[in-house]
Design a protein around this motif. Structure first.
Motif, mmCIF file in Angstrom:
data_model
loop_
_atom_site.group_PDB
_atom_site.id
_atom_site.type_symbol
_atom_site.label_atom_id
_atom_site.label_comp_id
_atom_site.label_asym_id
_atom_site.label_seq_id
_atom_site.Cartn_x
_atom_site.Cartn_y
_atom_site.Cartn_z
ATOM 1 N N SER A 1 27.265 90.726 94.385
ATOM 2 C CA SER A 1 28.384 90.093 93.694
ATOM 3 C C SER A 1 29.678 90.897 93.821
ATOM 4 O O SER A 1 30.764 90.311 93.910
ATOM 5 C CB SER A 1 28.042 89.859 92.229
ATOM 6 O OG SER A 1 27.673 91.063 91.597
ATOM 7 N N VAL B 1 31.058 83.550 92.569
ATOM 8 C CA VAL B 1 31.891 84.397 91.724
ATOM 9 C C VAL B 1 33.226 83.681 91.567
ATOM 10 O O VAL B 1 33.669 82.975 92.465
ATOM 11 C CB VAL B 1 32.095 85.822 92.296
ATOM 12 C CG1 VAL B 1 30.822 86.625 92.236
ATOM 13 C CG2 VAL B 1 32.664 85.802 93.679
ATOM 14 N N LEU C 1 30.244 85.067 87.166
ATOM 15 C CA LEU C 1 29.208 84.864 88.189
ATOM 16 C C LEU C 1 28.353 83.685 87.762
ATOM 17 O O LEU C 1 27.873 83.611 86.639
ATOM 18 C CB LEU C 1 28.339 86.117 88.309
ATOM 19 C CG LEU C 1 27.115 86.020 89.213
ATOM 20 C CD1 LEU C 1 27.526 85.868 90.678
ATOM 21 C CD2 LEU C 1 26.225 87.245 89.048
#
Length: 187
Positions: free
Chosen positions: A145, A173, A183
Motif C-alpha cells: 500500500s 488507495v 485503503l
C-alpha cells in the motif's frame, strides 16, 4: 416521521439546531411510503476556522442515502445536504419507475405524469443519465500500500488500484478530504 439521531463533535447540539435539522429532514418524508421506519443519522462537526461539516445518512433496505457538506454557516450546510438528498431520492425513484415501466408497458401513463412533475419542478432529468466519457485498461502490478500511495502521488491522482502483495487481492488507495490516505481491500 423520520427520526433524527443527531451527534455533535466540538459543538453542543442546541434545541434550535435540532429543530432546524428535524424540520428540514422531515420534508423528505413525502418521498417515502414507510417513513415511520426510517432514521436519519446526522453528524455535525465544527473546525477551528469556524467551518461546520454536516453529514446526513439515511440507511434503507436497498439503498443508503448520504450527503456531506462543509460550510461557514451550519444551517446552510443542513439546507444544502437536504437538497442533495432530495436529488438522490428523485434520481433513484426515476430509475425504479423506469425499470417498472419496462416490465409493465401499460404503466406508460404514469411516466407522462412523472415527466410533467419534473418539468414543473425545473428538473429536466439530465442528472439521471450516466455517461462514461473515458475508459482505461491497465495491468495491476503487485505492490504494497505504501508503494501504491507513492505511485498515486507521482501520477497526481486521487486514487490508485493495485494488486496487494500481502493479500493477493485487488486493493485501492485513495486520498481523503483531510489529506490523509485510505485503503479499500477486496475479498
Amino acid at each position: 416521521m423520520i427520526r433524527c439521531e443527531i451527534r455533535g463533535e466540538n459543538i453542543e447540539v442546541t434545541d434550535a439546531i435540532r429543530n432546524h435539522i428535524e424540520e428540514k429532514v422531515s420534508k423528505l418524508e413525502r418521498y417515502f411510503t414507510n417513513a415511520p421506519n426510517n432514521h436519519a443519522h446526522v453528524n455535525i462537526k465544527t473546525y477551528n476556522n469556524k467551518q461546520a461539516k454536516v453529514e446526513i445518512t439515511i440507511p434503507m433496505k436497498n439503498l443508503t442515502l448520504r450527503a456531506e457538506e462543509k460550510h461557514d454557516d451550519l444551517y446552510a450546510a443542513v439546507d444544502l445536504n437536504v437538497d442533495k438528498l432530495e436529488r438522490q431520492i428523485r434520481k433513484h425513484k426515476t430509475k425504479i419507475n423506469r425499470k417498472f415501466r419496462e416490465k409493465n408497458p401499460e404503466q406508460d401513463f404514469l411516466a407522462a405524469a412523472e415527466n410533467a412533475e419534473m418539468r414543473e419542478n425545473g428538473n429536466n432529468g439530465d442528472d439521471d443519465d450516466i455517461a462514461i466519457v473515458r475508459s482505461k485498461k491497465f495491468q495491476l502490478k503487485p505492490m504494497d500500500s505504501e508503494e501504491a500511495v507513492l505511485q498515486m502521488n507521482m501520477l497526481g491522482h486521487d486514487f490508485f488500484v493495485f494488486n496487494d502483495r500481502e493479500t493477493e487481492g485487488t486493493s485501492i488507495v485513495y486520498k481523503r478530504n483531510d489529506g490523509k490516505y485510505g485503503l479499500i481491500e477486496t475479498n
